[in-house]
Design an enzyme around this catalytic site. Structure first.
Site, PDB file in Angstrom:
ATOM      1  N   SER A 130       0.828  -1.208   0.000  1.00  0.00           N
ATOM      2  CA  SER A 130       0.000   0.000   0.000  1.00  0.00           C
ATOM      3  C   SER A 130       0.859   1.254   0.000  1.00  0.00           C
ATOM      4  CB  SER A 130      -0.895   0.012   1.242  1.00  0.00           C
ATOM      5  OG  SER A 130      -1.538   1.257   1.408  1.00  0.00           O
ATOM      6  N   TYR A 157      -2.815  -0.168   9.888  1.00  0.00           N
ATOM      7  CA  TYR A 157      -2.921  -0.775   8.556  1.00  0.00           C
ATOM      8  C   TYR A 157      -1.613  -0.598   7.791  1.00  0.00           C
ATOM      9  CZ  TYR A 157      -4.074  -1.146   3.596  1.00  0.00           C
ATOM     10  OH  TYR A 157      -4.063  -1.470   2.265  1.00  0.00           O
TER      11      TYR A 157
END
Length: 325
Positions: A130, A157
């Site tokens: 990501s 995350y």
């Protein structure tokens, strides 16, 4: 029949699109997904229904963190290539549900790697990372480069995604199988995730409800259309690194768009104006994302083609059709 390619997260947004593209080019695909309720499972089931009648697709509803199950699946099907996209997504959700990220992102990634590294002749593992690993750094005239240190994540995350990269580096070094991590930059389009801003904004605008604009509208994102993302995934899959090599590549549009511009473009696409409530930045969010995709481009010829206005128009058409509006 070709050797099957494992696609984890096959009921998810990117996994669904990737599996279809692989099928279109004649590959056999084994899809895996737990189909949890992080967002509406009916949308995930509807994605899976699009595979009905596809002879080259087999689906297994299972938890990727089930290490024995994943090892058995890879072994019994002779899998030698995998696209690992299953994960617990969402920056804000990680604030309130941290242990979901421990199991899906950390234990799940480890289970997939273990299954792959024990498989004789395994060729290439491509997995989802990501852009959030870059943290909240100032955006200058250049995009975020893979060579920059990624040591200050601002959400759990992001931290789990960076941990997955480090885990893959260690496994590539220890066990010699090639791996590629793809740092995705804000993916959007038909069949997308309802928790993403463009989707949730559409829900509220169509319902006549106001939208909450965080960061007081000063954020920017490198919005990347789903078809362009799949181009990059398959390009990376088809160009494995050398045995024992692990690489990380950005995959994005390389044209960051201010949030207020995205909202205006979305309003034009759906033909309605939004009532906007301006809010401060939320914990875990970053100010801007901007992909330097030169490495992926040099490797595969990757070149995003769908601009935001066209992509949001396609999304709006899909939205009206899916919800029968």
């Amino acid at each position: 029949m070709t050797t099957p390619i494992l696609v984890t997260g096959a009921a998810g947004f990117i996994g669904h699109a990737t599996a279809h593209r692989l099928l279109d080019r004649g590959e056999t695909v084994i899809g895996v997904d737990i189909v949890n309720d992080y967002y509406d499972p009916a949308l995930k089931d509807a994605r899976l229904a699009t595979f009905d009648g596809c002879d080259g697709f087999r689906f297994h509803r299972m938890d990727i963190a089930d290490a024995e199950g994943m090892a058995r699946l890879v072994r019994d099907n002779g899998v030698t290539r995998a696209v690992h996209l299953a994960a617990q997504a969402g920056v804000r959700y990680s604030i309130t549900n941290p242990f979901a990220y421990e199991r899906s992102n950390l234990a799940g990634h480890l289970a997939v790697m273990e299954a792959c590294r024990h498989q004789p002749g395994f060729e290439h593992l491509v997995y989802a990372s990501s852009s959030s690993v870059y943290g909240d750094r100032p955006m200058g005239g250049q995009g975020f480069s893979e060579d920059e240190p990624s040591i200050a994540p601002v959400s759990l995350y992001a931290a789990t995604k960076r941990a997955c990269e480090l885990m893959s580096q260690s496994y590539a070094t220890l066990y010699g199988f090639p791996q590629t991590g793809l740092r995705f930059f804000t993916v959007y389009g038909p069949w997308g995730r309802p928790d993403m801003a463009y989707f949730s904004f559409t829900d509220r605008i169509m319902a006549g409800a106001p939208i909450e604009v965080y960061g007081e509208g000063r954020m920017a994102r490198d919005f990347t259309y789903i078809d362009d993302i799949v181009d990059g995934i398959l390009g990376a899959l088809d160009h494995p690194p050398a045995p024992g090599e692990h690489r990380v590549l950005n995959i994005g549009d390389s044209h960051p768009v201010p949030l207020m511009e995205m909202i205006a473009t979305l309003e034009r696409a759906i033909g309605r104006q939004a009532v906007k409530i301006m809010r401060p930045m939320q914990p875990g969010d970053v100010t801007a994302t901007y992909a330097d995709v030169s490495k992926l481009q040099a490797l595969t010829g990757y070149a995003p083609r769908v601009r935001l206005a066209e992509g949001l128009a396609r999304f709006a058409a899909w939205y009206r059709d899916y919800y029968r509006l």
